[in-house]
Design a protein around this motif. Structure first.
Motif, PDB file in Angstrom:
ATOM      1  N   HIS A 136       0.229  -1.132  -0.063  1.00 40.08           N
ATOM      2  CA  HIS A 136       0.079   0.209  -0.168  1.00 40.08           C
ATOM      3  C   HIS A 136       0.720   1.359  -0.016  1.00 40.08           C
ATOM      4  CE1 HIS A 136      -3.286   2.487   0.898  1.00 40.08           C
ATOM      5  NE2 HIS A 136      -2.554   2.854   1.847  1.00 40.08           N
ATOM      6  N   HIS A 139      -1.161   0.579 -18.337  1.00 41.69           N
ATOM      7  CA  HIS A 139      -0.651  -0.080 -17.736  1.00 41.69           C
ATOM      8  C   HIS A 139      -1.470  -1.977 -17.646  1.00 41.69           C
ATOM      9  CE1 HIS A 139      -3.637   0.573 -14.139  1.00 41.69           C
ATOM     10  NE2 HIS A 139      -4.126   1.565 -14.334  1.00 41.69           N
ATOM     11  N   GLN A 154      -4.961  -2.558 -15.849  1.00 44.92           N
ATOM     12  CA  GLN A 154      -5.933  -1.843 -16.800  1.00 44.92           C
ATOM     13  C   GLN A 154      -6.109  -2.637 -18.221  1.00 44.92           C
ATOM     14  OE1 GLN A 154      -8.032   1.278 -15.850  1.00 44.92           O
ATOM     15  NE2 GLN A 154      -8.852   0.430 -17.355  1.00 44.92           N
ATOM     16  N   ARG A 171      -8.273  -5.282 -17.251  1.00 50.22           N
ATOM     17  CA  ARG A 171      -9.518  -4.830 -17.145  1.00 50.22           C
ATOM     18  C   ARG A 171     -10.103  -4.828 -18.642  1.00 50.22           C
ATOM     19  NH1 ARG A 171     -14.430  -4.921 -15.128  1.00 50.22           N
ATOM     20  NH2 ARG A 171     -15.313  -3.180 -15.232  1.00 50.22           N
ATOM     21  N   TYR A 172      -9.738  -4.623 -19.695  1.00 46.54           N
ATOM     22  CA  TYR A 172     -10.252  -3.808 -21.135  1.00 46.54           C
ATOM     23  C   TYR A 172     -10.291  -5.030 -21.531  1.00 46.54           C
ATOM     24  CZ  TYR A 172      -8.949   1.632 -20.532  1.00 46.54           C
ATOM     25  OH  TYR A 172      -9.266   2.491 -20.427  1.00 46.54           O
ATOM     26  N   LEU A 188      -0.989  10.351  -3.696  1.00 49.39           N
ATOM     27  CA  LEU A 188      -2.569   9.784  -2.700  1.00 49.39           C
ATOM     28  C   LEU A 188      -3.637   9.659  -4.076  1.00 49.39           C
ATOM     29  CD1 LEU A 188      -3.894  12.022   0.260  1.00 49.39           C
ATOM     30  CD2 LEU A 188      -2.679   9.945   0.571  1.00 49.39           C
ATOM     31  N   THR A 189      -3.028   9.776  -5.246  1.00 47.17           N
ATOM     32  CA  THR A 189      -4.499   9.894  -6.402  1.00 47.17           C
ATOM     33  C   THR A 189      -4.036   9.437  -7.361  1.00 47.17           C
ATOM     34  OG1 THR A 189      -4.279  12.350  -7.444  1.00 47.17           O
ATOM     35  CG2 THR A 189      -5.997  11.489  -5.242  1.00 47.17           C
ATOM     36  N   GLY A 190      -2.689   9.689  -7.621  1.00 46.34           N
ATOM     37  CA  GLY A 190      -2.178   9.301  -8.730  1.00 46.34           C
ATOM     38  C   GLY A 190      -2.719  10.251 -10.097  1.00 46.34           C
ATOM     39  N   GLY A 191      -3.377  11.754  -9.614  1.00 45.41           N
ATOM     40  CA  GLY A 191      -3.591  12.780 -10.705  1.00 45.41           C
ATOM     41  C   GLY A 191      -2.163  13.213 -11.082  1.00 45.41           C
ATOM     42  N   ALA A 224      -5.101   4.667   5.441  1.00 44.32           N
ATOM     43  CA  ALA A 224      -4.853   3.252   5.734  1.00 44.32           C
ATOM     44  C   ALA A 224      -5.373   2.728   4.127  1.00 44.32           C
ATOM     45  CB  ALA A 224      -6.765   3.234   6.350  1.00 44.32           C
ATOM     46  N   PRO A 283      -6.587  -0.145   1.306  1.00 44.86           N
ATOM     47  CA  PRO A 283      -8.081  -0.883   0.874  1.00 44.86           C
ATOM     48  C   PRO A 283      -8.070  -1.811   1.423  1.00 44.86           C
ATOM     49  CG  PRO A 283      -5.938  -1.196  -0.606  1.00 44.86           C
ATOM     50  CD  PRO A 283      -6.249  -0.744   0.385  1.00 44.86           C
ATOM     51  N   THR A 333      -7.274  -7.255  -6.967  1.00 47.34           N
ATOM     52  CA  THR A 333      -6.485  -6.628  -8.098  1.00 47.34           C
ATOM     53  C   THR A 333      -6.932  -5.363  -7.206  1.00 47.34           C
ATOM     54  OG1 THR A 333      -8.161  -8.185  -8.762  1.00 47.34           O
ATOM     55  CG2 THR A 333      -7.929  -5.844  -9.806  1.00 47.34           C
ATOM     56  N   GLU A 334      -6.264  -4.635  -6.690  1.00 48.71           N
ATOM     57  CA  GLU A 334      -5.732  -3.326  -5.981  1.00 48.71           C
ATOM     58  C   GLU A 334      -4.184  -2.893  -6.678  1.00 48.71           C
ATOM     59  OE1 GLU A 334      -7.780  -1.264  -4.840  1.00 48.71           O
ATOM     60  OE2 GLU A 334      -9.760  -2.761  -3.816  1.00 48.71           O
ATOM     61  N   TRP A 335      -3.876  -1.737  -6.902  1.00 47.49           N
ATOM     62  CA  TRP A 335      -2.470  -0.929  -8.089  1.00 47.49           C
ATOM     63  C   TRP A 335      -2.606   0.460  -6.550  1.00 47.49           C
ATOM     64  CZ3 TRP A 335      -6.620  -1.971 -10.648  1.00 47.49           C
ATOM     65  CH2 TRP A 335      -7.540  -1.358 -11.779  1.00 47.49           C
TER      66      TRP A 335
END
Lengths: 780, 152
Positions: free
Chosen positions: A346, A427, A430, A433-434, A619-622, A647, A649, A757-759
């Motif tokens: 994380h 990545h 993704q 996912r596609y 924090l968000t990857g923006g 925290a 996920p 499935t989290e990154w």
């Protein structure tokens, strides 16, 4: 030295000690292993290569006799390994040669894979590829490659994908192993590119290993550390790991520390360490003022992370945090290394950036013993990153910089708009996912085995098995993934083809072809070139897009692509690599012998014109925009990036009370496709297991060797328990055990049955280290 | 003084925005990054709302007399598929922009009142809103070509 003089390296993993003093050269020792009955004098020839069975990339020569590989010998003159080889290199790199290899292309007929020939197989691929291009365009195509191919192959694949087809959907399994390393360097220093070097181990007086079980993942590098520890003036070692590993034990013995934070809390720990450095004024204020940006934001962000607060979050003693910070803050030369305990966890990029921050705050970069090594999980991962076969543009170019895209368009003589650059290349997570959603319908998988290595295997099997997904698998063996393919292409492996590769400390080695590949197997480069020819990819003048045929020509094409970039290869050549041994890039006219350390002058690759990336919100990857980046005027100053701890996920709770952490162990590599076929390595670790703490085992009524069921919301495994050295509340599963050697009985043993499935928001590296699970004894 | 009206508007729009992030996060659980980031941002908006309390105490808050058209409409549900994801993120973008300019207006009042505490709050929270907008823009840019061209 003959083969018998080398001690058995299954039990003695790191070999005998050759102690040395700080600042001295690490003593040389040529490790050798030959097939039984073969002596050194029987060897017909020695062929130059380097090992691909861990990220160290040790230089070696392959022994060839009667057209077969019969052994391996470490190359003493090489800067990476000084002649040493680890157990995987000695016993695993060549022994699989010739046994149950793929020797002919396979195609699916009536649901079964049947033997075919190259023309038929390639025709099928090209026909499907063209159909989809006509119907849906290049976004229907995805490529998922490896950290095992050679530079020449990645570069060629990158040109095919980006300038031939024009798809942004290309990534490597490097996403699972080294994406965070690259991301953290881009965020802090403006570009990928390892600042430090392995020789920093010779000079440091404190060594910090952050989530890096070097003793098992890079055995030869660890023997270098052990040799320092056995010599005069040994370094103090600090290990951050939830398990009591050999590294952790060595740390305590060295007078250092073992910090065992709860999995998922690394960022809190790092914020605490940074805060201690700041409040105790263990920082180089001049360096910070001259060479960095963002200090006040960093100071403000870490302010709440007192040792007591961090102790609560991480479940550690506040004093150990303070003591670790003191070691970092007061040692003369500190080397830090970072690996999967951070990268696959994380807030991965944020935590890895905090390691960079510690070094920036102390001005501890680019000098002997004062460096940071953001490691790789794989030997040639660096090349995927450099060459653009993963989620990057070739030559560390910035997809958001129109000049960089124009350079590539000119180099390849194509329209700029052909090269997808509207957002970062897609990545891996993704891409899958596609494929799951059906918008990617053509997936070409080379030299990797996602049916074992990706997270949440039940989902991956479902995607691979989809009717409307055309799957090409190119590999040396019939892997778990190949079983899902529409077309399987037999690939030549290490020792059967030629090319170069680059390891984690920027060292480039040439690997020559020692033997012929079995049957009709072909070098990956030849397969990609064949696809490009059959697809008839052309440049703007109507000439073939790919103008090269041989590895050496591909290397020269790559050199032009790297010219003037941080990873400059223009001073290298095959001949030069044959004359000596490994050479560290950048290597050009001004630096013909390569470059040992980057950023010795404190000038980083952060100018808006040069940088590989404008950066992200951790924090968000923006993404930070070009305008925002220019407004900051970084001009060569490094970024002190900050992020609060959040925290993870998934946290343990009533239904799933344990945290499951997974990882590699010493006797296997990747999905055991090669190491599982090497008898000594296979015997050493034939089955996976679940490591639980003694107190947890007692509560569960489990004793050593009992079969246990480990279950998450996503899947389950049944494996024997080992009462081990994890902290209570944590279960460790070795990953990358698959099913090819189980006789096909269900799916109860791959650790990735369970993982999520989290990154990470910045590096997009999946989280393999923090799934919530429950454990119970299987009766009977 | 009409600051109370705008504080009321701010308060309501923050609540609406947090709810909308939660709704989109939950509705797109199959995009783990979207779910995780939306829930993370919703939590941070809650913190903003809490931080507003002392300011509201000082100036009051008037939620009764705003004309209806000043309300930011929340989300009633989420859509599915690639384009559905884009549309939901775009709704968040609109709501977040609404909050962004509301903070700006409140910040102007803080300047006039020379209220340093409120000014600091506005500065922090404008950064937070900018973080939301940046992430939404990044994620939409990534998703758009695939959703508009290749999705079936």
């Amino acid at each position: 030295m003959n083969a018998d003089a080398v001690p058995e390296r299954i039990a003695e993993v790191w070999g005998a000690r050759t102690p040395y003093r700080r600042g001295d050269a690490w003593p040389r020792r040529a490790d050798i292993h030959l097939e039984e009955g073969v002596g050194e004098s029987d060897v017909d020839r020695w062929v130059r290569s380097a090992c691909v069975l861990c990220s160290n990339g040790c230089a070696c020569d392959i022994a060839v006799k009667d057209g077969r590989m019969v052994g391996v010998r470490g190359r003493e003159t090489d800067l990476v390994n000084h002649g040493r080889m680890g157990p995987k290199g000695l016993y695993g790199s060549w022994q699989w040669n010739g046994k149950d290899r793929l020797t002919r292309p396979l195609i699916r007929r009536d649901g079964e894979l049947v033997e075919s020939d190259w023309d038929t197989a390639m025709d099928l691929i090209v026909r499907r590829s063209q159909e989809l291009l006509d119907e849906a365009g290049p976004l229907s195509h995805g490529f998922y490659t490896s950290g095992q191919l050679f530079l020449e192959e990645y570069y060629t694949l990158g040109v095919i994908g980006k300038a031939g087809l024009g798809t942004p959907h290309m990534d490597g399994n490097t996403r699972l192993c080294t994406a965070t390393s690259a991301a953290a360097m881009k965020e802090s220093f403006g570009s990928d590119g390892q600042p430090g070097t392995y020789a920093d181990i010779d000079h440091c007086d404190a060594l910090f290993l952050f989530g890096h079980n070097m003793a098992e993942t890079q055995t030869v590098l660890w023997s270098r550390v052990l040799d320092r520890l056995a010599g005069p003036e040994p370094p103090v070692v600090v290990a951050v790991d939830p398990r009591r590993t050999k590294v952790a034990e060595a740390a305590v013995e060295s007078g250092g520390l073992h910090l065992a934070p709860l999995p998922g809390t690394n960022q809190a720990l790092m914020n605490g360490l940074v805060r201690e450095l700041i409040v105790n004024k263990w920082i180089d204020e001049d360096y910070v003022a001259a060479h960095t940006l963002g200090f006040s934001e960093l100071e403000k962000t870490v302010e709440p992370y007192t040792p007591a607060h961090v102790g609560e979050i991480c479940g550690i003693e506040p004093d150990t945090l303070a003591r670790a910070a003191e070691i970092f803050g007061t040692s003369e030369r500190v080397l830090s290394t970072v690996l999967q305990g951070f990268y696959q966890s994380h807030q991965a990029t944020a935590a890895a950036c905090q390691v960079n921050n510690l070094h920036l705050l102390r001005g501890m970069l680019g000098k002997p013993g004062g460096g940071v090594l953001q490691m790789n999980g794989q030997p040639t991962a660096q090349n995927t990153r450099e060459c653009g076969a993963d989620g990057d543009l070739p030559g560390f170019r910035n997809w958001e910089n129109p000049d960089h895209v124009r350079q590539l368009a000119e180099l390849w003589n194509v329209d700029e708009l052909t090269i997808p650059h509207w957002s970062p290349p897609t990545h891996a997570m993704q891409i899958w996912r596609y494929a799951e959603q059906g918008s990617i319908r053509f997936l070409w998988i080379s030299a990797t085995n996602p049916a074992v290595s990706m997270p949440e295997l039940p989902r991956i099997r479902e995607i691979l098995g989809k009717e409307d997904l055309f799957v090409v698998v190119q590999d040396g063996f019939r892997t778990e993934t190949a079983e899902f393919a529409d077309v399987v292409l037999p690939a030549a492996l290490w020792g059967e083809k030629q090319g170069t590769f680059t390891n984690a400390n920027r060292t480039v080695h040439l690997s020559e072809k020692a033997v012929e590949p079995p049957g009709e197997a072909r070098a990956d480069l030849d397969v990609f070139l064949d696809y490009a020819r059959r697809m008839d990819f052309r440049d703007r003048d109507g000439d073939p897009l790919i103008g090269w045929q041989t590895p050496e020509d591909a290397f020269r094409a790559w050199q032009e692509c790297s010219r003037g970039r941080l990873c400059d290869y223009t001073g290298l050549s095959y001949d030069k690599l044959r004359g000596g041994s490994g050479i560290q890039w950048p290597c050009d006219g001004e630096r013909p012998d390569g470059t040992e350390r980057l950023y010795a002058d404190g000038v980083f690759t952060t100018s808006s014109a040069a940088c590989e990336d404008f950066g992200h919100d951790l924090l968000t990857g923006g993404t930070v925009s070009a305008t925002e980046h220019k407004a900051l005027h970084p001009d060569g100053r490094a970024f002190l990036k900050a992020a609060e701890y959040t925290a993870p996920p998934e946290e343990p709770g009533e239904r799933y009370p344990f945290v499951c952490t997974t990882g590699r162990t010493v006797y296997h590599f990747h999905t055991r496709t090669k190491t599982g076929r090497a008898p000594k390595l296979r015997r050493a670790a034939p089955e996976p297991w679940a490591e639980v703490a003694a107190s947890d085992a007692a509560e569960l009524g489990v004793t050593d060797g009992d079969l246990v069921l480990v279950e998450s919301a996503r899947g389950r495994v049944e494996v024997p328990a080992r009462i081990g050295r994890v902290r209570p509340g944590v279960v460790f599963l070795p990953f990358h055990y698959g099913y090819w050697d189980t006789g096909g009985e269900g799916h109860p043993r791959a650790a990735n049955e369970l993982t999520m499935t989290e990154w990470d928001p910045v590096s997009k590296q999946p989280l393999f280290k923090i799934g919530a699970v429950r454990v119970r004894k299987v009766e009977g | 003084m009409h600051l109370a009206t705008y504080l009321g508007l701010l308060h309501t729009s923050l609540n609406t925005l947090a709810d909308a992030f939660r709704e989109v996060g939950r509705g797109h659980g199959e995009e783990p990054d979207v779910e995780h980031t939306c829930l993370l941002l919703a939590g941070r908006i809650d913190r903003q709302t809490d931080a507003l309390a002392p300011i509201v105490e000082r100036y009051g808050e008037d939620r009764e007399e705003e004309p209806e058209r000043l309300h930011a409409a929340g989300l009633e549900g989420t859509r599915s598929g690639g384009v559905g994801l884009l549309r939901d993120l775009q709704d968040l973008y609109a709501l977040s922009s609404f909050t962004d300019i509301t903070w700006t207006v409140v910040g102007q009042a803080a300047q006039g009142l020379r209220d340093r505490e409120l000014l600091d709050l506005v500065e922090d929270h404008e950064q937070e809103t900018s973080r939301q907008l940046t992430w939404l823009r990044t994620r939409m840019k990534q998703a758009a070509p695939q959703a508009l061209i290749a999705a079936r």
